[in-house]
Each structure stands twice: as structure tokens, then as C-alpha cells.
Design a protein around this motif. Sequence first.
Motif, PDB file in Angstrom:
ATOM      1  N   UNK A   1       0.965  -1.119  -0.006  1.00  0.00           N
ATOM      2  CA  UNK A   1       0.180  -0.030   0.148  1.00  0.00           C
ATOM      3  C   UNK A   1       0.767   1.291  -0.183  1.00  0.00           C
ATOM      4  N   UNK A   2       0.328   2.191  -0.697  1.00  0.00           N
ATOM      5  CA  UNK A   2       1.323   3.606  -0.525  1.00  0.00           C
ATOM      6  C   UNK A   2       0.270   4.889  -0.117  1.00  0.00           C
ATOM      7  N   UNK A   3       1.115   5.852  -0.021  1.00  0.00           N
ATOM      8  CA  UNK A   3       0.403   7.108   0.161  1.00  0.00           C
ATOM      9  C   UNK A   3       1.367   8.381  -0.292  1.00  0.00           C
ATOM     10  N   UNK A   4       0.976   9.317  -0.625  1.00  0.00           N
ATOM     11  CA  UNK A   4       1.747  10.425  -0.933  1.00  0.00           C
ATOM     12  C   UNK A   4       2.684  11.014   0.245  1.00  0.00           C
ATOM     13  N   UNK A   5       3.733  11.199  -0.336  1.00  0.00           N
ATOM     14  CA  UNK A   5       4.897  11.447   0.791  1.00  0.00           C
ATOM     15  C   UNK A   5       4.841  13.112   0.957  1.00  0.00           C
ATOM     16  N   UNK A   6       5.847  13.383   1.882  1.00  0.00           N
ATOM     17  CA  UNK A   6       6.018  14.895   2.362  1.00  0.00           C
ATOM     18  C   UNK A   6       6.536  15.743   0.940  1.00  0.00           C
ATOM     19  N   UNK A   7       7.463  14.867   0.310  1.00  0.00           N
ATOM     20  CA  UNK A   7       7.869  15.586  -0.877  1.00  0.00           C
ATOM     21  C   UNK A   7       6.726  15.831  -2.080  1.00  0.00           C
ATOM     22  N   UNK A   8       5.797  14.589  -2.249  1.00  0.00           N
ATOM     23  CA  UNK A   8       4.650  14.807  -2.945  1.00  0.00           C
ATOM     24  C   UNK A   8       3.865  15.988  -2.637  1.00  0.00           C
ATOM     25  N   UNK A   9       3.455  16.128  -1.312  1.00  0.00           N
ATOM     26  CA  UNK A   9       2.687  17.098  -0.702  1.00  0.00           C
ATOM     27  C   UNK A   9       3.227  18.520  -1.249  1.00  0.00           C
ATOM     28  N   UNK A  10       4.474  18.437  -0.819  1.00  0.00           N
ATOM     29  CA  UNK A  10       5.492  19.872  -1.241  1.00  0.00           C
ATOM     30  C   UNK A  10       5.112  20.232  -2.621  1.00  0.00           C
ATOM     31  N   UNK A  11       5.311  19.334  -3.640  1.00  0.00           N
ATOM     32  CA  UNK A  11       5.195  19.635  -5.119  1.00  0.00           C
ATOM     33  C   UNK A  11       3.802  20.059  -5.350  1.00  0.00           C
ATOM     34  N   UNK A  12       2.876  19.510  -4.769  1.00  0.00           N
ATOM     35  CA  UNK A  12       1.294  19.938  -4.914  1.00  0.00           C
ATOM     36  C   UNK A  12       1.010  21.306  -4.374  1.00  0.00           C
TER      37      UNK A  12
END
Length: 460
Positions: free
Chosen positions: A292-303
Motif C-alpha cells: 500500500x502507498x500514500x503521498x509523501x511529504x515531498x509529493x505534498x510539497x510539489x502539490x
Amino acid sequence: MLIVFSQEDTDLTSEYKNMFEISYFSDFSVWEKERIIPSAFIIKGKDKHYISSTLEKVRKGSEFFASLCFITGSAFPYDDFMLDGQLPQPADLREKINQFDNLLKSFKKDETYITHQGRFIKYFWLRPDFILQPYHDWQHARFYRYPLLEALSLDQSDSFEWLRNLANSKIIDPIMLIDRQRECTYCRSSHLSFIDVCPNCLSIDIGTQASLHCFTCGCVDVQEKFLHSGTLICPKCHTQLRHIGSDYDRPIENYRCHSCSQSFVEGNVQVRCAMCEKEMESSELIQNEIRNWRLSDKGRTIAFRGEVFDLSSGFNQLDFIPRELFIHDLDWMMVTSRRYPNVNFSLFGIYFANLPDLIELFNHARLLQMLEFFAQQLRSLLRTPDLSTRTAENMLWLLLPNTDEQGLTGFHKRIENSMKLLLEESEHTLDFRFVSVPSHKLSSKENAELLLARLYGELL
């Protein structure tokens, strides 16, 4: 605005009508001509095929793929992974839409986001607690699928390869290991058959057999050849075998090949792929972990920010080698210097304590310029055999072969002078710390991994 797709004539209840503006469509293509982007899509009805077809079109859209989408009936199990659930009560629906709209306003809108990665990040950003889960499908070549990724994909790329790229880019974080399986070396299918074959001729025509071993002459053969009128007689030396353990015993080779007559303890395992029909050894199979996966802190930063400032890009000209290779070479140098005292080297670490904080203070281009200037200065001090790596975004290591304690001291001074030049160019204080050790001061009980951990701990 709610868009309702339905093949039926029934409307939503008056509670929804009082709270939302609602438009009804029976066919997706009719709605697509008008291109009214709603607050949420609702697919109404009992026809699972209709629900599945409409849902897929929503998730593959270029503008509305990340929209909220609810159903009023039941869907195919794999479609549940792409839905936002059953249609909530009007008040709960309003709350979900408000939360969704607030997140959408904070999402960094940019044309560059119409990509694989951008679609993935946007979908997850708008659902803060969303966890990507696999769907177990025995008919699928790999036994598992990620239906959402298949729908979001722009080019029908392999979902597992996409996940691997996202994980390598630190866009997603693993949550839980669901399964671990072996896959075909050639086509990555998990539909495999495991066949015992003869280790001599690789024939599949093998079977168990009862054999006997005569102690007198050493003859080993099938049990039937020893049986004569109800007694056991060796077919080679004709000795009558009375007592097991003293006259004879049963050999451990309990398999026999019917093609080459070879006897053996156990067969070799040959793997055959049911999809591509290739054969391979079991040791050649590829291991795949299903998670299972979730959005990382880096992914949220990009968003949120539209970019991620990669500190490592400022050090590109240092030609870092992978951390694992650096540790391997350091281990080799440590072993060599212990065996040959005349072989020496030094290890040098540079830690930028407040570098992450400076990201918020500096203009990104200005900070990159600073780091590139330092990397240029450092590059001029390094020789061809010197190795460098990065174990954290602000932790650099240098391995300096043929550098004794005196040479290390000189190198240390030159690094400090470079840092002074860097600070003269900066309006903010850069907190840097050095740690170094020559080879003759290393403990014989440490390996490279422990050494780096110990020295890193001294810097914190």
C-alpha cells in the motif's frame, strides 16, 4: 453543481435538490460536449457495467480526472478502488465538497502537471488520507493490479514500473507490505509452474522408488530386483540379505529418472511461465513486493509549491558515487590499511547543519549558486582517485586515498579557506561542521558502516 449519470428516470431526493444544482445525463458523451466541471460526479443505477464504463471515462479525463465521484448502487470490486464511496447524505456531501475545494485552491496549478506524476500527485493531494491499495486479480498476469493507476495512466504504462519510479523519486511512501511473490524473469508474470526434473538429463519423467543397498558388494538397485521367492537376495553377489542395518539398508536416493535411470535424493526445480512459456531456474525469478502507498511529504510539497528544491543539484559537479559503493570501497581501504601499515588514507565529512533552513530564507537560484560555488572550490581540491558521496542532503563524505595525517591537516585548512570565501558571498550564516580521521586512528573493530554512523553522530 452535481452531475448525475443515470440510465434510469429516478431523481435524487429533494434534500439534494434543495442544497445543490443538479444536471442529469444518461450518456457520458452528451455531458462531454458541454464540459461543465461539477463539484462532484454521481453515477446512479444498478448496472455495474454502466458504472464501470462511466467511471473509467471520468478518471481518464484530462481536466476532471481527480474529481469526486460517488455511486448509489454497487460496483465491481476493482472499481471501488477508483471511487470516493457511496453517495453521502447532503450535509456530509457538502462538507466533503468544501474540503475538496479548499485543497484544490491550494494546489499549484501548472501546465507541467499534465503528466503521469502530476495526475498522480493531484489526485492524492485532493484526498489527504487516501491510500493506494492493490486489487488481487488471479486472472491478471501479475496477480495484482492497481486499477487507479491504470485509469490515471496516459500511455497504459506498467503500474508497478510507475510505482517504482515514484518511490525512487520519493513521491510516495510505503505503508504496508501486502504480499511478496516471485515473477517470471522475461515477462514478469506470476503465473508459474514449478516442476521437479532429473538433475542429470532434466527429464520430467521421474518418480519415487524403493531401493536397497547391499553391504557385501555395494550394489544399489530397485527393491524388486532383490526379491526372490519371498526373500531378499542381492542380484549382483547373490548374498541373502536378512538383517537391515547389518546386511543391507535403504539408500537416501529415493528418486529415479525413467529416461536415464539416474537415482537421486531430490530433483532440480525447473520453473515454467504460463504466459510466455519460457523456462528458468527458481533462483532467476524476480521478487516483487506488493504494498500500500500514500503521498509523501515531498509529493505534498510539489502539490503545494509546484516544485521541490533539490539541494543535491548544487553538488552535481562532484560526481558522487552511490552510498553502497562508497561504503564498499571504504571497507576495502580499511582492511588493506590494517594488513599493510604503509597504506594510508583519510576520511573527511562535511555537514551543513542549517542548509534545509536556508531554503526558506534564500532565493532558490541564489542558494544553488552558493552551493555550486562551493562544489567548484571543492572539486579543485580533489584528486582523480578521491571519492565522494552524499548520505543525506546536507552530509558529504570524501575518501582520500594515500593521504596521511599531515596531508589531512593541509586538506582541512584548504576546505576552511573555501568556506570563508563562500561566507563572504552570503548574507546569511551557513553553519558548517567538519569531521575527519586518518586511517591509523581507526578502530580495528569498526567497519565502514559503523564508522560513518559514529562520525555522523559527532556532528549532530
